[in-house]
Motif scaffolding. Structure first.
Motif, mmCIF file in Angstrom:
data_model
loop_
_atom_site.group_PDB
_atom_site.id
_atom_site.type_symbol
_atom_site.label_atom_id
_atom_site.label_comp_id
_atom_site.label_asym_id
_atom_site.label_seq_id
_atom_site.Cartn_x
_atom_site.Cartn_y
_atom_site.Cartn_z
ATOM 1 N N GLU A 197 57.586 40.381 33.103
ATOM 2 C CA GLU A 197 57.246 41.487 32.193
ATOM 3 C C GLU A 197 55.998 41.979 32.257
ATOM 4 O OE1 GLU A 197 59.640 42.566 30.558
ATOM 5 O OE2 GLU A 197 61.112 41.250 30.061
ATOM 6 N N PHE A 198 55.418 42.032 33.578
ATOM 7 C CA PHE A 198 54.155 42.398 33.955
ATOM 8 C C PHE A 198 54.424 43.917 34.459
ATOM 9 C CE2 PHE A 198 50.527 42.671 37.083
ATOM 10 C CZ PHE A 198 49.636 43.332 35.971
ATOM 11 N N TYR A 199 54.047 45.037 33.920
ATOM 12 C CA TYR A 199 54.147 46.307 34.327
ATOM 13 C C TYR A 199 52.909 47.184 34.666
ATOM 14 C CZ TYR A 199 58.697 44.982 32.738
ATOM 15 O OH TYR A 199 60.013 44.523 32.541
ATOM 16 N N PHE A 200 51.847 46.511 34.049
ATOM 17 C CA PHE A 200 50.688 47.546 34.277
ATOM 18 C C PHE A 200 49.384 46.635 33.820
ATOM 19 C CE2 PHE A 200 47.284 49.824 31.892
ATOM 20 C CZ PHE A 200 47.078 51.348 32.379
ATOM 21 N N GLY A 201 48.361 46.867 35.028
ATOM 22 C CA GLY A 201 47.173 46.189 34.836
ATOM 23 C C GLY A 201 46.286 46.063 36.263
ATOM 24 N N ARG A 202 44.972 45.397 36.069
ATOM 25 C CA ARG A 202 44.449 45.477 37.352
ATOM 26 C C ARG A 202 44.161 43.919 37.820
ATOM 27 N NH1 ARG A 202 39.980 46.607 35.362
ATOM 28 N NH2 ARG A 202 38.733 44.456 35.432
ATOM 29 N N LEU A 203 44.696 43.801 39.041
ATOM 30 C CA LEU A 203 44.418 42.424 39.613
ATOM 31 C C LEU A 203 42.969 42.077 40.235
ATOM 32 C CD1 LEU A 203 47.527 43.329 40.099
ATOM 33 C CD2 LEU A 203 47.695 40.975 40.930
ATOM 34 N N ASP A 204 42.034 41.409 40.009
ATOM 35 C CA ASP A 204 40.810 40.992 40.608
ATOM 36 C C ASP A 204 40.958 40.099 41.515
ATOM 37 O OD1 ASP A 204 39.474 43.092 39.078
ATOM 38 O OD2 ASP A 204 38.848 41.686 37.586
ATOM 39 N N VAL A 205 40.793 40.422 42.759
ATOM 40 C CA VAL A 205 41.241 39.358 43.889
ATOM 41 C C VAL A 205 40.223 39.155 44.829
ATOM 42 C CG1 VAL A 205 42.983 39.099 45.811
ATOM 43 C CG2 VAL A 205 43.869 40.532 43.648
ATOM 44 N N MET A 206 40.130 37.999 44.978
ATOM 45 C CA MET A 206 39.281 37.693 46.481
ATOM 46 C C MET A 206 40.142 37.245 47.475
ATOM 47 S SD MET A 206 36.082 35.513 44.363
ATOM 48 C CE MET A 206 35.033 35.965 45.717
ATOM 49 N N GLU A 223 41.333 37.081 38.233
ATOM 50 C CA GLU A 223 41.932 37.359 36.736
ATOM 51 C C GLU A 223 42.746 38.390 36.924
ATOM 52 O OE1 GLU A 223 38.423 36.752 34.478
ATOM 53 O OE2 GLU A 223 38.507 38.830 34.052
ATOM 54 N N ILE A 224 43.830 38.764 35.782
ATOM 55 C CA ILE A 224 44.613 39.784 35.551
ATOM 56 C C ILE A 224 44.185 40.406 34.310
ATOM 57 C CG2 ILE A 224 46.911 40.812 35.301
ATOM 58 C CD1 ILE A 224 47.815 38.975 37.311
ATOM 59 N N ASN A 225 43.985 41.706 34.299
ATOM 60 C CA ASN A 225 43.692 42.593 32.832
ATOM 61 C C ASN A 225 44.915 43.397 32.819
ATOM 62 O OD1 ASN A 225 40.530 41.720 32.262
ATOM 63 N ND2 ASN A 225 40.695 42.376 34.560
ATOM 64 N N GLY A 226 45.316 43.263 31.483
ATOM 65 C CA GLY A 226 46.554 44.447 30.915
ATOM 66 C C GLY A 226 46.128 45.604 30.663
ATOM 67 N N ALA A 227 46.763 45.595 29.524
ATOM 68 C CA ALA A 227 46.642 47.114 28.771
ATOM 69 C C ALA A 227 45.251 47.620 28.610
ATOM 70 C CB ALA A 227 47.281 47.514 27.448
ATOM 71 N N GLY A 228 44.286 46.652 28.543
ATOM 72 C CA GLY A 228 42.834 46.995 28.439
ATOM 73 C C GLY A 228 42.115 47.248 29.923
ATOM 74 N N SER A 229 43.057 47.391 30.787
ATOM 75 C CA SER A 229 42.395 47.725 32.196
ATOM 76 C C SER A 229 42.027 49.034 32.438
ATOM 77 C CB SER A 229 43.278 47.295 33.174
ATOM 78 O OG SER A 229 43.749 46.148 33.240
#
Length: 292
Positions: A197-206, A223-229
């Motif tokens: 159920e992940f549809y929206f957010g920002r993935l911080d990736v190294m 980490e992954i940020n959701g609706a607050g991204s």
């Protein structure tokens, strides 16, 4: 607001993020040592609040003494996490509509760390003050480096002063959305569809190299940020305020449409009472972390 990072990590397949353990507030240090020793986490590692705030109270921990100090000062739940071995970091914004089989990358932000280079003459402090962006972080850097603050760096010696890709901690954000390719879309979409159920957010990736990241190799999710991204590529200094407004409106529209579709699928909207409870918890947690 008030999202537990640990609860989000628990939704992500372990292969995509570093080993992470939760330490509960006011835990006896002997219990903390037990959690650490029973994990596979090694020094140095990262300690950070479970409910975070723009990089506040994130520290690199080198030994048990530093861990003890962090634990005694932390009046909040926090995470200990393996240090990710890759040098580069990006934020990748991902969107997928619940009624569609494929998602897409809608923006990428690259991160330029707070790095100084020695000339054999200037002290660390002088090198920091020579850069207006770095100077804003001088008090935090002084706390981290202590007596080394007056050290003269050898010519050509580079030092990363703040190894966290966070805007509030001095990192420069650069719009790298031009790097979006069909292959990257395929890789990120495939990974995100493994998160229920992940549809929206920002993935911080190294990651190690961009070619590897496109192929889904040698990378880790910070980490992954959701609706607050936020689509943080808007903070590239080359962009105007109007560009930022347009991108924010575009992503808020995505979130609205996803929410409507999910509501039709049986997911309730957040009630006002619950929203206010989360907001109060957010303020309480923020005050703890800011005063850390």
């Amino acid at each position: 607001m008030a999202e537990s990072k640990k609860e989000i990590y628990d939704l992500i397949p372990q292969k995509y993020y570093p080993k992470t353990e939760l330490i509960i507030e006011n835990n006896d240090f002997e219990k903390v040592i037990s959690v650490f020793q029973n994990s596979t986490i090694q020094f140095p590692f990262i300690a950070k609040p479970d409910i975070g705030l723009r990089g506040s109270a994130v520290q690199k921990i080198h030994n048990l003494e530093e861990l003890k100090t962090y634990n005694s000062n932390a009046n909040f739940d926090y995470l200990i996490q393996d240090l990710i071995p890759y040098a580069n970091e990006v934020g990748i914004f991902y969107v997928r509509f619940p009624n569609e089989n494929k998602g897409k990358v809608t923006g990428i932000v690259a991160k330029e760390y707070v790095i100084i280079e020695g000339d054999g003459k200037a002290t660390m402090e002088q090198l920091i003050r020579a850069n207006p962006r770095y100077e804003l972080q001088i008090e935090n850097i002084k706390k981290d480096f202590g007596a080394r603050f007056n050290e003269v760096l050898e010519k050509g010696n580079k030092l990363n002063l703040v190894p966290y890709g966070n805007h509030a901690r001095g990192a420069k954000f650069i719009d790298a959305s031009n790097l979006i390719t069909d292959k990257l879309n395929e890789t990120i979409d495939s990974m995100c569809q493994e998160i229920s159920e992940f549809y929206f957010g920002r993935l911080d990736v190294m990651y190690d190299s961009w070619m590897d990241l496109e192929q889904g190799k040698n990378f880790a999710i910070v980490e992954i940020n959701g609706a607050g991204s936020e689509p943080t590529h808007i903070y590239d200094p080359k962009h105007s305020l109007f560009f930022a407004w347009k991108e924010l409106a575009r992503h808020i529209t995505y979130m609205y449409k996803i929410s409507v579709q999910n509501h039709k699928r049986g997911f309730p909207y957040l009630e006002h009472k619950e929203g206010m409870r989360q907001y109060k918890l957010h303020l309480e947690q923020s005050n703890k972390i800011v005063n850390f």
